[in-house]
Motif scaffolding. Structure first.
Motif, short mmCIF file in Angstrom:
data_model
loop_
_atom_site.label_atom_id
_atom_site.label_comp_id
_atom_site.label_asym_id
_atom_site.label_seq_id
_atom_site.Cartn_x
_atom_site.Cartn_y
_atom_site.Cartn_z
N THR A 42 -9.71 12.07 71.25
CA THR A 42 -9.49 12.93 70.08
C THR A 42 -8.96 11.71 68.99
N ASN A 43 -8.47 12.26 67.74
CA ASN A 43 -8.14 11.42 66.74
C ASN A 43 -6.65 11.77 66.32
N PRO A 44 -5.99 10.94 65.68
CA PRO A 44 -4.46 11.10 65.65
C PRO A 44 -4.17 12.20 64.89
N PRO A 71 -9.53 6.25 65.71
CA PRO A 71 -9.08 6.47 64.06
C PRO A 71 -9.94 7.40 63.50
N ASP A 72 -9.18 8.38 62.85
CA ASP A 72 -10.08 9.39 62.04
C ASP A 72 -11.16 8.74 60.91
N GLY A 73 -12.18 9.34 60.92
CA GLY A 73 -13.22 9.12 60.04
C GLY A 73 -14.33 8.73 60.66
N GLU A 74 -15.68 9.19 59.74
CA GLU A 74 -17.05 8.95 59.97
C GLU A 74 -17.20 7.35 60.43
N GLU A 75 -16.42 6.39 59.64
CA GLU A 75 -16.81 4.86 60.11
C GLU A 75 -16.64 4.84 61.35
N TYR A 76 -15.79 5.31 62.18
CA TYR A 76 -15.48 5.17 63.72
C TYR A 76 -16.31 5.89 64.53
N LYS A 77 -17.47 6.29 63.77
CA LYS A 77 -18.38 6.91 64.84
C LYS A 77 -19.54 5.78 65.16
N SER A 78 -19.04 4.81 65.84
CA SER A 78 -19.77 3.60 65.83
C SER A 78 -19.87 3.05 67.27
N GLY A 105 -13.44 17.39 65.44
CA GLY A 105 -14.63 17.70 64.40
C GLY A 105 -15.74 16.96 65.39
N GLY A 106 -16.72 17.14 64.28
CA GLY A 106 -18.15 16.67 64.52
C GLY A 106 -18.16 15.22 64.90
N VAL A 107 -17.16 14.53 64.22
CA VAL A 107 -17.23 12.86 64.55
C VAL A 107 -16.81 12.69 65.96
N GLY A 109 -16.86 14.76 68.47
CA GLY A 109 -17.70 15.56 69.50
C GLY A 109 -18.98 14.48 69.45
N ASP A 110 -19.56 13.95 68.47
CA ASP A 110 -20.76 13.11 68.84
C ASP A 110 -20.35 11.83 69.41
N LEU A 111 -19.31 11.05 69.07
CA LEU A 111 -18.88 9.94 69.63
C LEU A 111 -18.41 10.10 71.17
N PRO A 129 -14.07 21.76 69.93
CA PRO A 129 -14.32 21.79 68.51
C PRO A 129 -13.35 22.31 67.67
N THR A 130 -12.90 21.54 66.73
CA THR A 130 -11.72 21.88 65.87
C THR A 130 -12.05 22.26 64.44
N THR A 131 -13.27 22.04 64.05
CA THR A 131 -13.66 22.50 62.55
C THR A 131 -14.72 23.34 62.70
N LEU A 132 -14.75 24.03 61.50
CA LEU A 132 -15.74 25.09 61.50
C LEU A 132 -17.19 24.71 61.64
N GLY A 142 -26.07 19.50 72.33
CA GLY A 142 -26.29 18.19 73.14
C GLY A 142 -26.77 17.09 72.18
N LYS A 143 -26.70 17.17 70.86
CA LYS A 143 -27.24 16.00 70.49
C LYS A 143 -25.93 15.15 70.36
N THR A 144 -25.81 14.04 70.82
CA THR A 144 -24.67 12.91 70.73
C THR A 144 -25.11 11.77 69.91
N SER A 169 -8.42 29.66 66.46
CA SER A 169 -6.91 29.49 65.88
C SER A 169 -6.97 28.18 65.38
N THR A 170 -7.57 27.07 65.90
CA THR A 170 -7.38 25.57 65.61
C THR A 170 -7.80 25.63 64.03
N LEU A 171 -8.53 26.51 63.73
CA LEU A 171 -9.24 26.34 62.20
C LEU A 171 -7.95 26.68 61.20
N LYS A 172 -6.97 27.23 61.52
CA LYS A 172 -5.85 27.49 60.44
C LYS A 172 -5.52 26.40 59.94
N THR A 173 -5.49 25.16 60.51
CA THR A 173 -4.94 23.87 60.09
C THR A 173 -5.90 23.05 59.29
N LEU A 174 -7.16 23.56 59.16
CA LEU A 174 -8.13 22.93 58.64
C LEU A 174 -8.04 22.81 56.98
N1 LIG Z 1 -24.53 16.65 66.97
C1 LIG Z 1 -24.93 17.47 66.05
O1 LIG Z 1 -25.93 18.19 66.31
C2 LIG Z 1 -24.41 17.54 64.57
C3 LIG Z 1 -24.58 18.39 63.92
C4 LIG Z 1 -24.08 18.46 62.68
C5 LIG Z 1 -23.23 17.53 62.22
N2 LIG Z 1 -22.93 16.44 63.16
C6 LIG Z 1 -21.80 15.42 62.74
O2 LIG Z 1 -20.71 15.89 62.55
C7 LIG Z 1 -19.82 15.27 61.74
C8 LIG Z 1 -19.18 16.06 60.63
O3 LIG Z 1 -18.31 16.89 61.59
P1 LIG Z 1 -17.02 17.30 60.54
O4 LIG Z 1 -17.58 18.15 59.29
O5 LIG Z 1 -16.35 18.26 61.97
O6 LIG Z 1 -16.10 16.45 60.29
P2 LIG Z 1 -14.87 15.46 61.06
O7 LIG Z 1 -15.14 15.62 62.51
O8 LIG Z 1 -15.02 14.19 60.38
O9 LIG Z 1 -13.79 16.45 60.53
C9 LIG Z 1 -13.32 16.35 59.30
C10 LIG Z 1 -11.77 16.15 59.15
O10 LIG Z 1 -10.99 17.22 59.55
C11 LIG Z 1 -10.12 16.84 60.42
N3 LIG Z 1 -9.74 17.75 61.68
C12 LIG Z 1 -10.75 18.19 62.42
N4 LIG Z 1 -9.98 19.31 62.96
C13 LIG Z 1 -9.01 19.81 62.27
C14 LIG Z 1 -8.13 20.80 62.54
N5 LIG Z 1 -8.28 21.69 62.98
N6 LIG Z 1 -7.14 20.72 61.44
C15 LIG Z 1 -7.04 20.05 60.65
N7 LIG Z 1 -7.84 18.91 60.25
C16 LIG Z 1 -8.75 18.92 61.40
C17 LIG Z 1 -10.60 15.42 61.17
O11 LIG Z 1 -9.63 14.75 61.53
C18 LIG Z 1 -11.28 14.89 59.90
O12 LIG Z 1 -10.36 14.35 59.20
C19 LIG Z 1 -20.89 14.08 61.18
O13 LIG Z 1 -20.88 12.81 61.78
C20 LIG Z 1 -22.18 14.64 61.54
O14 LIG Z 1 -23.27 13.71 61.69
C21 LIG Z 1 -23.40 16.36 64.40
#
Ligand SMILES: NC(=O)c1ccc[n+]([C@@H]2O[C@H](COP(=O)([O-])OP(=O)(O)OC[C@H]3O[C@@H](n4cnc5c(N)ncnc54)[C@H](O)[C@@H]3O)[C@@H](O)[C@H]2O)c1
Length: 356
Positions: A42-44, A71-78, A105-107, A109-111, A129-132, A142-144, A169-174
């Motif tokens: 996860t990230n912090p 660490p949190d951020g797209e630049e760490y998907k490396s 979130g997606g970062v 999940g992908d990494l 997953p914790t973002t919408l 399954g795309k990683t 429920s995790t989306l409440k903090t987004l």
């Molecule tokens: N594999 C696939 O099929 C696929 C499809 C679409 C996008 N992606 C990838 O997904 C990434 C984007 O994902 P994203 O939009 O989720 O961004 P992200 O993972 O960067 O999350 C966005 C921000 O929200 C924070 N966060 C996550 N969950 C939270 C929560 N419940 N409450 C508060 N903050 C929270 C994260 O720490 C981050 O700061 C990109 O790297 C993109 O390439 C992959």
């Protein structure tokens, strides 16, 4: 809620969806005979908000949870982050059979998905997953991938999870802008494959925006279903899965020419509107449906147009990976809930749609 099945033969899995469903995770892991040790990546930010609680739930059920943060951020998907995780896994004696739980979130999940696919040639992956965006899109299918220099998402593997737990429920903090970002993918899913989801968005956008859990859960469920159905029929992106690119050809170009200062959701929203305008001109899509689309995008808090240098956007599209043998494969809506692939869309048509 009934789990959504991603039907891929031996690689089939369920998407568990709903409020507070992470409480049920220990039972599922036990039933799947996953073993007692777990690697939670996860990230912090997410760990602070949801990881402590998840660790408590799992520990109370007798699991030994090893936490690994990136660490949190797209630049760490490396590759560097992947390398650090390999090292930390090896030091912690994480084995091939140890399930990797990807919480974020997606970062993340992908990494984490990429690491699960490659560490010891593959460990069981559970997406949490914790973002919408991640709940309706990136955790399913399954795309990683990791980014590498100019190569965004180009170093990766198809690697299906063994389960997805999308706890709404995790989306409440987004942050509100992250919710709006994910809405673009929900709207896209509705236009691609679910007219009922589209009417739900039309009727209940205020409730969704105010975080009403029932309303949010139903749109997440329906949008995830659209993606699951498409992935089940085209796991490796060789045809139908292309439909999910509605709005993305122009969207990716907008992100690229604005140096990713324009969010993915905004870029996709503008791309979808341009695609719909093109489809109206080609007499494939009704003006009335275009107006409905403009209405939903606006009510979600997304723009329908941006001030852009059109020549730059066109140039970026020409470099897009979806151009095969010089032909641009462009996804156009034909009605709400159905899209087609067209090779008849020209750069002039795109320019016109962007400046309308
Ligand atoms: N594999 C696939 O099929 C696929 C499809 C679409 C996008 N992606 C990838 O997904 C990434 C984007 O994902 P994203 O939009 O989720 O961004 P992200 O993972 O960067 O999350 C966005 C921000 O929200 C924070 N966060 C996550 N969950 C939270 C929560 N419940 N409450 C508060 N903050 C929270 C994260 O720490 C981050 O700061 C990109 O790297 C993109 O390439 C992959």
């Amino acid at each position: 809620m009934q789990p959504i099945r991603v039907a891929l033969g031996a690689r089939s899995y369920n998407i568990y969806n709903g409020r507070e469903i992470l409480q049920e995770l220990p039972d599922h892991l036990r039933r799947a005979r996953m073993g007692k040790r777990l690697a939670l990546v996860t990230n912090p930010t997410v760990f602070e908000l949801h990881g402590y609680q998840l660790r408590e739930t799992l520990s109370a059920a007798g699991f030994e949870v090893n936490i690994f943060t990136v660490p949190d951020g797209e630049e760490y998907k490396s590759l560097e982050s992947a390398g650090q995780l390999y090292t930390q896994f090896a030091e912690a004696l994480i084995e091939r059979g140890t399930p990797l739980l990807a919480l974020g979130g997606g970062v993340i999940g992908d990494l984490a998905g990429f690491v699960a696919a490659t560490y010891m040639r593959g460990m069981p992956l559970v997406q949490i997953p914790t973002t919408l965006l991640a709940q309706v899109d990136s955790s399913i299918g399954g795309k990683t991938a990791v980014n590498h220099g100019e190569l965004k998402n180009q170093i990766g593997a198809f690697y299906q999870p063994v389960a997805v737990f999308a706890d709404t429920s995790t989306l409440k903090t987004l942050a509100p802008d992250q919710l709006v970002n994910g809405q673009a993918e929900v709207i896209k899913s509705a236009v691609v494959g679910d007219p009922l989801l589209f009417s739900l968005l039309e009727r209940r956008m205020d409730e969704i925006k105010s975080g009403d859990e029932r309303a949010v859960s139903s749109i997440v469920y329906r949008a995830a279903m659209v993606k699951a159905n498409i992935v089940s029929r085209d796991e490796h992106d060789s045809g139908l899965r292309n439909n999910l690119n509605l709005g993305h050809t122009i969207g990716h170009a907008i992100e690229s020419v604005t140096d990713f200062k324009v969010s993915h959701g905004t870029a996709v929203a503008v791309g979808m509107v341009a695609a719909a305008r093109i489809a109206v001109r080609m007499r494939l899509f009704a003006q009335h449906d275009l107006e409905r689309l403009l209405g939903v995008i606006t009510s979600a808090g997304l723009p329908t147009a941006l001030e852009l240098n059109t020549a730059d956007v066109l140039e970026a599209i020409k470099h897009d990976k979806k151009i095969t043998d010089g032909h641009l494969k462009f996804i156009l809506p034909v009605k709400i809930g159905r899209v087609v692939v067209s090779e008849k869309v020209t750069m002039d048509m795109i320019a016109e749609a962007l400046t309308e």
